[in-house]
Scaffold this motif. Structure first.
Motif, short mmCIF file in Angstrom:
data_model
loop_
_atom_site.label_atom_id
_atom_site.label_comp_id
_atom_site.label_asym_id
_atom_site.label_seq_id
_atom_site.Cartn_x
_atom_site.Cartn_y
_atom_site.Cartn_z
N SER A 107 2.42 7.13 0.88
CA SER A 107 2.23 8.82 0.80
C SER A 107 1.31 9.15 1.92
N TRP A 137 -3.60 10.73 0.20
CA TRP A 137 -4.05 9.91 -0.71
C TRP A 137 -5.25 10.63 -1.54
N ASP A 197 -4.19 9.33 -7.18
CA ASP A 197 -3.55 8.24 -6.84
C ASP A 197 -4.38 6.69 -7.55
N ILE A 198 -5.49 7.00 -8.03
CA ILE A 198 -6.27 5.76 -8.35
C ILE A 198 -5.35 5.36 -9.77
N THR A 240 -9.48 0.73 -5.29
CA THR A 240 -8.46 0.76 -6.19
C THR A 240 -6.98 0.56 -5.80
N ASP A 241 -6.70 0.92 -4.53
CA ASP A 241 -5.31 0.98 -4.04
C ASP A 241 -4.74 -0.69 -4.40
N ARG A 286 -10.04 4.55 -2.23
CA ARG A 286 -8.78 3.68 -2.12
C ARG A 286 -9.14 2.31 -1.87
N MET A 307 1.01 -1.24 0.06
CA MET A 307 0.02 0.03 0.04
C MET A 307 0.94 1.36 0.06
N SER A 308 0.45 2.38 -0.74
CA SER A 308 1.15 3.56 -0.74
C SER A 308 1.49 4.19 0.74
N VAL A 341 -4.27 -2.79 -0.99
CA VAL A 341 -5.32 -3.33 0.04
C VAL A 341 -5.57 -4.64 0.12
#
Length: 310
Positions: A4, A7, A11-12, A252-253, A249, A1-2, A256
């Motif tokens: 960052s 979010w 980021d998608i 789409t992350d 998130r 997972m990002s 996940v």
């Protein structure tokens, strides 16, 4: 997972070639979720109760993202006949569904029943989505890397004592706040049980909550709650676009994991960056999750094409 610190929809990942079905997509969180996915190239089915409002939402999405691919589907989650009809129509048009986002809901309604005689909030928020998901699940399973995202609420904590199996429809004792809490607790318990059943497939189940989002959902709140909400809005809540971030998130992350629950990271999870959050102890009661699943199958008549696990 990002990792960052923030979010955002930027980021998608590219969603070109993917199909997303979003319930309650004509306004609020559902609209923002659908619009963000369409802007990233997904074909988005707006599953809505009011087709006129849905058509307006589709026009707005197409205006904001030229070339966006959107379709309308009538869906009234308070009617199992409508749920079955909508699922049949979607199945006829789509062999695969990459994202099913169970977003629609009602909140704090006076005591009412659905077309099938269920308490309105439990029947719409949980049973309608339980049936809809079950009827579409083979299409979801057919899409590699697919996800079922169900929107819960911090309000699930109102149901501190868990699901009231002895008075599931609030026939003996009805509280609009308590019934809402139970329906949102059911959304989480459904997600956790579904994830167990999806183990070994290419599909995961994830939950999200928007925090305190300034949408139409609170229109049925008791007068005192509406007054408090009006005071709190500038301090605690975020707009619908912000409230949609946890769902986006979760959907789409790439990092996940199945069974995770996303919400804002700010004070009392009311606003902020979408991150993994914790749910109540009651939501993790495995015996209650399984009992709720069995009861939901009995009430809706929908059987899932994935077996129970030990």
């Amino acid at each position: 997972m990002s990792t960052s610190p923030s979010w955002t929809p930027s980021d998608i990942p590219d969603q070109t070639g993917r199909t997303a079905v979003v319930t309650g997509a004509n306004t609020g969180l559902g609209y923002e979720t659908a619009a963000a996915l369409a802007a990233k190239g997904a074909h988005v089915v707006l599953a809505v109760r009011n087709l006129d409002k849905g058509a307006d939402a589709a026009r707005r999405i197409e205006q904001s993202a030229p070339g966006a691919s959107v379709a309308l589907q009538k869906l009234d989650l308070s009617s199992l006949a409508s749920v079955r009809a909508a699922a049949d129509q979607i199945r006829a048009q789509h062999d695969t569904i990459d994202l099913l986002i169970n977003n629609a809901g009602v909140m704090f309604t006076p005591k009412q029943t659905t077309a099938d005689g269920f308490e309105l909030q439990f029947g719409t928020n949980h049973l309608g989505h339980f049936a809809f998901t079950g009827l579409l699940l083979d299409r979801v399973l057919a899409a590699p890397g697919s996800r079922v995202v169900t929107v819960s609420s911090v309000g699930h904590r109102f149901a501190r004592n868990g699901i009231r199996f002895d008075d599931l429809q609030g026939e003996r004792d009805y509280s609009r706040v308590g019934a809402y809490g139970q329906s949102k607790l059911a959304n989480l318990m459904f997600t956790y049980e579904l994830q167990r059943r999806l183990r070994g497939t290419g599909t995961i189940a994830v939950a999200a909550h928007p925090g305190g989002s300034n949408t139409e959902l609170a229109r049925n709140s008791p007068l005192l709650l509406r007054a408090l909400f009006a005071v709190a809005v500038p301090l605690l809540t975020q707009d619908a676009a912000g409230g949609a971030l946890p769902s986006l998130r979760a959907a789409t992350d790439p990092g996940v994991l199945g069974g995770q629950y996303f919400g804002p990271d700010g004070f009392a999870e009311q606003r902020g960056n979408p991150v993994v959050v914790a749910s109540s102890r009651a939501s993790h009661d495995i015996d209650a999750q399984r009992r709720l699943w069995t009861v939901s199958e009995e009430l809706t008549g929908v059987r899932y094409p994935v077996p129970a696990t030990v």
